[in-house]
Design a protein around this motif. Structure first.
Motif, PDB file in Angstrom:
ATOM      1  N   SER A  95       0.826  -1.215   0.000  1.00 36.89           N
ATOM      2  CA  SER A  95       0.000   0.000   0.000  1.00 36.89           C
ATOM      3  C   SER A  95       0.854   1.255   0.000  1.00 36.89           C
ATOM      4  N   TYR A  96       2.103   1.133   0.422  1.00 34.23           N
ATOM      5  CA  TYR A  96       3.040   2.257   0.432  1.00 34.23           C
ATOM      6  C   TYR A  96       3.925   2.254  -0.807  1.00 34.23           C
ATOM      7  N   ILE A 107       6.271   4.494   7.367  1.00 39.76           N
ATOM      8  CA  ILE A 107       7.015   3.944   6.232  1.00 39.76           C
ATOM      9  C   ILE A 107       7.296   5.020   5.200  1.00 39.76           C
ATOM     10  N   ASN A 108       8.518   5.014   4.669  1.00 40.97           N
ATOM     11  CA  ASN A 108       8.908   5.934   3.613  1.00 40.97           C
ATOM     12  C   ASN A 108       9.845   5.200   2.674  1.00 40.97           C
ATOM     13  N   LYS A 109       9.374   4.902   1.466  1.00 39.58           N
ATOM     14  CA  LYS A 109      10.199   4.175   0.507  1.00 39.58           C
ATOM     15  C   LYS A 109      11.367   5.052   0.078  1.00 39.58           C
TER      16      LYS A 109
END
Length: 143
Positions: free
Chosen positions: A88-89, A131-133
């Motif tokens: 989802s991220y 979360i941070n890609k």
């Protein structure tokens, strides 16, 4: 006298400008990880690459039996804050991302596969948040 007042004013201005309010974001508990395995049924394996990891929250060494690769500081991802899966991220297998461990994961109703997975999962499981890609997975050859 005038020079003294001017110097005092400039000194006060210089001191005041050094104490400006700045928004500081806390990096406490921020980890960098890599999504190293997934089975398509909302089961994921994450390797912690950097950050202050609690040894109780990871498996020291884990072997992916699908490709005989050995990884360190690994856990099975069982929950993602505000989502049913890390996908989802926008995170896919091979991506690097930053996150925090979620000590109080929220219960989210998600649909999962009714079949048994063949992916051997690490015995330690955790939930994550924030979360941070940070990196795209390498493109598959010819696909």
């Amino acid at each position: 006298m005038r020079h003294l007042i001017l110097r005092t004013f400039l000194l006060a201005l210089l001191i005041a400008s050094g104490f400006q309010c700045k928004k500081h974001t806390s990096n406490t508990g921020l980890l960098t990880g890599k999504l190293i395995a997934s089975d398509g049924c909302l089961q994921y394996v994450v390797e912690v690459l950097d950050g202050p990891v609690d040894p109780a929250t990871v498996v020291d060494t884990w072997k992916d039996t699908d490709n005989d690769s050995v990884y360190h500081n690994v856990f099975r991802l069982t929950g993602v804050r505000d989502a049913c899966g890390i996908g989802s991220y926008g995170v896919v297998k091979g991506d690097t991302f930053t996150f925090r461990m979620d000590p109080n994961p929220q219960h989210t109703l998600c649909y999962v596969c009714a079949v048994m997975t063949t992916l051997a999962m690490p015995p330690v499981s955790d939930a994550i948040k924030d979360i941070n890609k940070t990196e795209e997975a390498p493109a598959a050859n010819g696909h």
